[in-house]
Scaffold this active site. Sequence first.
Site, short mmCIF file in Angstrom:
data_model
loop_
_atom_site.label_atom_id
_atom_site.label_comp_id
_atom_site.label_asym_id
_atom_site.label_seq_id
_atom_site.Cartn_x
_atom_site.Cartn_y
_atom_site.Cartn_z
N ARG A 193 10.64 4.85 2.60
CA ARG A 193 9.48 4.73 1.71
C ARG A 193 8.67 3.52 2.13
O ARG A 193 9.08 2.76 2.99
CB ARG A 193 9.96 4.62 0.25
CG ARG A 193 11.15 3.64 0.14
CD ARG A 193 11.22 2.87 -1.08
NE ARG A 193 10.08 2.01 -1.28
CZ ARG A 193 9.91 0.84 -0.68
NH1 ARG A 193 10.78 0.37 0.21
NH2 ARG A 193 8.83 0.12 -0.93
N GLY A 194 7.52 3.32 1.46
CA GLY A 194 6.65 2.21 1.85
C GLY A 194 5.64 2.75 2.85
O GLY A 194 6.01 3.44 3.82
N GLN A 201 12.50 -0.66 -6.99
CA GLN A 201 12.36 -1.14 -5.60
C GLN A 201 12.38 -2.66 -5.53
O GLN A 201 12.80 -3.24 -4.53
CB GLN A 201 11.04 -0.63 -5.00
CG GLN A 201 11.02 0.86 -4.69
CD GLN A 201 10.43 1.67 -5.82
OE1 GLN A 201 10.55 1.30 -6.99
NE2 GLN A 201 9.83 2.79 -5.50
N ASP A 210 -0.74 1.40 -0.78
CA ASP A 210 -0.48 2.73 -0.23
C ASP A 210 -1.75 3.36 0.32
O ASP A 210 -1.70 4.17 1.25
CB ASP A 210 0.16 3.62 -1.29
CG ASP A 210 1.62 3.24 -1.45
OD1 ASP A 210 1.89 2.27 -2.17
OD2 ASP A 210 2.47 3.88 -0.81
#
Length: 337
Positions: A48-49, A193, A234
């Site tokens: 993710r990220g 997270q 994002d």
Amino acid sequence: MKTIEWRQESSGCAMILLDQTLLPTQVETLEARRIDQLVDAIQRLVVRGAPALGVVGALGVGLILDQASREAWDRERIEAEIDRLRNARPTAVNLAGGVDRVRPLVPVGLEAVVEVGLMMAQEDEANNREMGKRGADYLLATIADRPLTLLTHCNTGSLATTAWGTALGVVRELHARGKIKEVFADETRPLLQGARLTAWELQADGIGYRVLPDGAAASAILGGLIDAALIGADRIAKNGDSANKIGSLAVALACEAAAIPFLVVAPESSIDRATPNGDGIEIEFRSDEEVTTFAGKRTAPLGAKAYNPAFDVTPAKYITAIVTEKRVYHPEQGESL
Ligand code: MRU
């Protein structure tokens, strides 16, 4: 350990992902050899990220070509699988960007695609180190040349990239210069997270930190405990509106009220200049269970519905600076990207 590794053997190709759903209690990798496994890993947040997803998007096309040659897929099937990978998560522009960067190389073949994917991983680390320096210089020049207390949201470190990190890269750079007093890491509901991943990275680096519930960020900021807040992104629209993990907007509003800097640290590849402002950014909505359960146990009444956007958009007017590997933008002052 590496967030993403590419393995190419006579038996086929594999992407080795550090399984971020298990951290910090278990440090294990997941091996994806088929595109189904990779899409599932992306959607479950094994990887993710935004910057990490860019590299995964490019190398994922390599995985598709490898599977295609083993299973004799036609061109139509290959294109359909590439689209599925590209759309696995909609908000992080880097995933689509990584896929689009290598897509023209599909007729050239696997080696050409993988070469670019691996080059993107190298570029990512170099960009992160550059952002780290720019962000550190900016904060020390605009706040004061002393150890700072910074607040972060979500995870923007090595785990969200291929190495070093974006906003957490600034923290690492400041730490290397002896200029971090403490980091307040928002736990980042609902998937934690911040508590699971950012705290794990800070601890490994010996950087002093505290984990706080997202709801405590505003009072910490208005209470004068924080010098500045730093987040990743994002997707950044042309006017500077920035989509990031849900809860980022609340941090920005508190920083605005307290008149402290709120920084977005992200590579140029997270800027989507085709989208004029945040209204055009698609926000991923995730399952109700992420909110109505905790660690596998129900916390809300049976049948409870949830509102679970994975991201929010911080309007440019609340962003003091956007730091990329190339420069520092000032959206608050009306500067367009
Ligand atoms: O849902 P996630 O964990 O992929 O969300 C990630 C974030 O919001 C990060 O802050 C963002 O991608 C920037 S990462 C350097």
